[in-house]
Design an enzyme around this catalytic site. Structure first.
Site, PDB file in Angstrom:
ATOM      1  N   SER A 138     -25.143 -15.599  -2.603  1.00 56.25           N
ATOM      2  CA  SER A 138     -24.278 -16.428  -1.760  1.00 56.25           C
ATOM      3  C   SER A 138     -22.819 -16.127  -2.076  1.00 56.25           C
ATOM      4  O   SER A 138     -21.926 -16.490  -1.296  1.00 56.25           O
ATOM      5  CB  SER A 138     -24.572 -17.917  -1.996  1.00 56.25           C
ATOM      6  OG  SER A 138     -24.573 -18.214  -3.383  1.00 56.25           O
ATOM      7  N   GLU A 158     -36.307 -22.946  -0.388  1.00 57.82           N
ATOM      8  CA  GLU A 158     -35.074 -23.226   0.363  1.00 57.82           C
ATOM      9  C   GLU A 158     -35.398 -23.653   1.799  1.00 57.82           C
ATOM     10  O   GLU A 158     -36.146 -22.963   2.508  1.00 57.82           O
ATOM     11  CB  GLU A 158     -34.149 -21.988   0.390  1.00 57.82           C
ATOM     12  CG  GLU A 158     -32.861 -22.273   1.192  1.00 57.82           C
ATOM     13  CD  GLU A 158     -31.732 -21.281   0.984  1.00 57.82           C
ATOM     14  OE1 GLU A 158     -31.885 -20.340   0.170  1.00 57.82           O
ATOM     15  OE2 GLU A 158     -30.690 -21.449   1.655  1.00 57.82           O
TER      16      GLU A 158
HETATM   17  O1  KIV Z   1     -27.643 -17.155  -3.407  1.00 56.85           O
HETATM   18  C1  KIV Z   1     -27.818 -18.356  -3.654  1.00 56.85           C
HETATM   19  O2  KIV Z   1     -26.871 -19.131  -3.862  1.00 56.85           O
HETATM   20  C2  KIV Z   1     -29.185 -18.854  -3.692  1.00 56.85           C
HETATM   21  C3  KIV Z   1     -29.383 -20.328  -3.836  1.00 56.85           C
HETATM   22  C4  KIV Z   1     -29.096 -20.984  -2.562  1.00 56.85           C
HETATM   23  C5  KIV Z   1     -30.729 -20.646  -4.329  1.00 56.85           C
HETATM   24  O3  KIV Z   1     -30.103 -18.089  -3.589  1.00 56.85           O
END
Ligand code: KIV
Length: 292
Positions: free
Chosen positions: A50, A187
């Site tokens: 992310s 998720e």
């Molecule tokens: O990349 C991320 O932040 C994630 C979380 C949302 C679990 O995979």
């Protein structure tokens, strides 16, 4: 962390699950967010892909590279002592073969000091997870909504609202548990579906938009402290709204610079008067010599 610390860190999560103590996980991407997570005594820190969206400004997690994520993971490692440090393997860096998956996972452990890696998806990904786990690197799995499989610019949608999709999530979760994953992230999966599946899993489960039945929860750091803008997914609870105070601070600074009220005397360094006198005399000589 040594390999023994890794094993202890993973074992501690299993113990938290057995004790019924909720597991707290948050993402971090730099020394500041890592220090905050450390001070807040969370259990797991994820250097999530992310980062692509919240730190690097891409419009998809698919766009972040291994090298980019390694830089962030190293910064987070410097700020952490206690929580287990997990890093996402970026899109395209682990799916092709077991060899590719193991080589990428090793980079995150060796070059950034990560304790574990996270992979998205089931099916062939369970084989990749087994291969990585076989080298002693703990693997966290991720099912339900898989951001790496959402086309850039497209909205995220809940997964498992129809029975076939929900069963596919269940199959993937059991497959990943059999493959040796030490935990699974769910998720954006409806609460009753998640609850039914996690009740039958032995490994710890972490939810994000999956309700309260999982053994723990994860949120993206920038979402929870209010740094990722006004639009955020339904499952986010914002615990602070730091964006506006940060803008206000920089505005106030800009205004002080423009009005010359910053820096004030208190922000400057003094020089001993005798040294200043010597400097001035020699400086004048220097200026004369420059003119000639
Ligand atoms: O990349 C991320 O932040 C994630 C979380 C949302 C679990 O995979």
């Amino acid at each position: 962390m040594t390999a023994d610390d890794q094993v202890r860190g993973v074992a501690r999560l299993a113990q938290l699950k057995r004790d019924g103590t909720p597991i707290v996980m948050v993402t971090a991407y730099d020394i500041v967010s890592a220090r905050v997570a450390e001070a807040a005594e969370v259990d797991i820190v994820l250097v999530g892909d992310s980062a692509a969206n919240v730190v690097l400004g891409y419009d998809s997690t698919r766009q972040v590279s291994v090298d980019e994520l390694l830089v962030l993971a190293r910064a987070v490692r410097r700020g952490l002592r206690t929580p287990l440090l997990v890093c996402d393997l970026p899109f395209g860096s682990y799916e092709l073969s077991d060899e590719q998956a193991v080589a990428t996972a090793r980079r995150f452990v060796v070059e950034a000091g990560c304790d574990a890696v996270k992979l998205e998806g089931g099916g062939a990904i369970a084989d990749r997870a087994r291969a990585i786990g076989g080298t002693g690197i703990p693997v966290m799995a991720h099912v339900g909504l898989l951001p790496q499989y959402v086309d850039p610019g497209n909205a995220f949608h809940v997964k498992g609202r129809d029975a076939d999709e929900a069963l596919a999530i269940a199959r993937a979760a059991f497959e990943l548990e059999r493959a040796g994953c030490f935990a699974i992230v769910f998720e954006a999966v409806p609460q009753p579906i998640t609850a039914a599946i996690v009740a039958k899993l032995r490994i710890p489960t972490i939810g994000i938009g999956a309700g309260g039945a999982t053994d723990g929860q994860v949120l993206v750091f920038h979402d929870l402290v209010g740094l990722s803008g006004p639009r955020h997914p339904r499952f986010v609870r914002q615990y602070a709204a730091l964006f506006e105070p940060m803008v206000a601070s920089v505005r106030a600074y800009a205004s002080d610079v423009r009005s010359r009220s910053f820096p004030a005397q208190a922000h400057t360094y003094a020089v001993p008067p005798d040294q200043l006198e010597v400097f001035r005399a020699r400086f004048d000589q220097l200026m004369v010599s420059q003119d000639n």
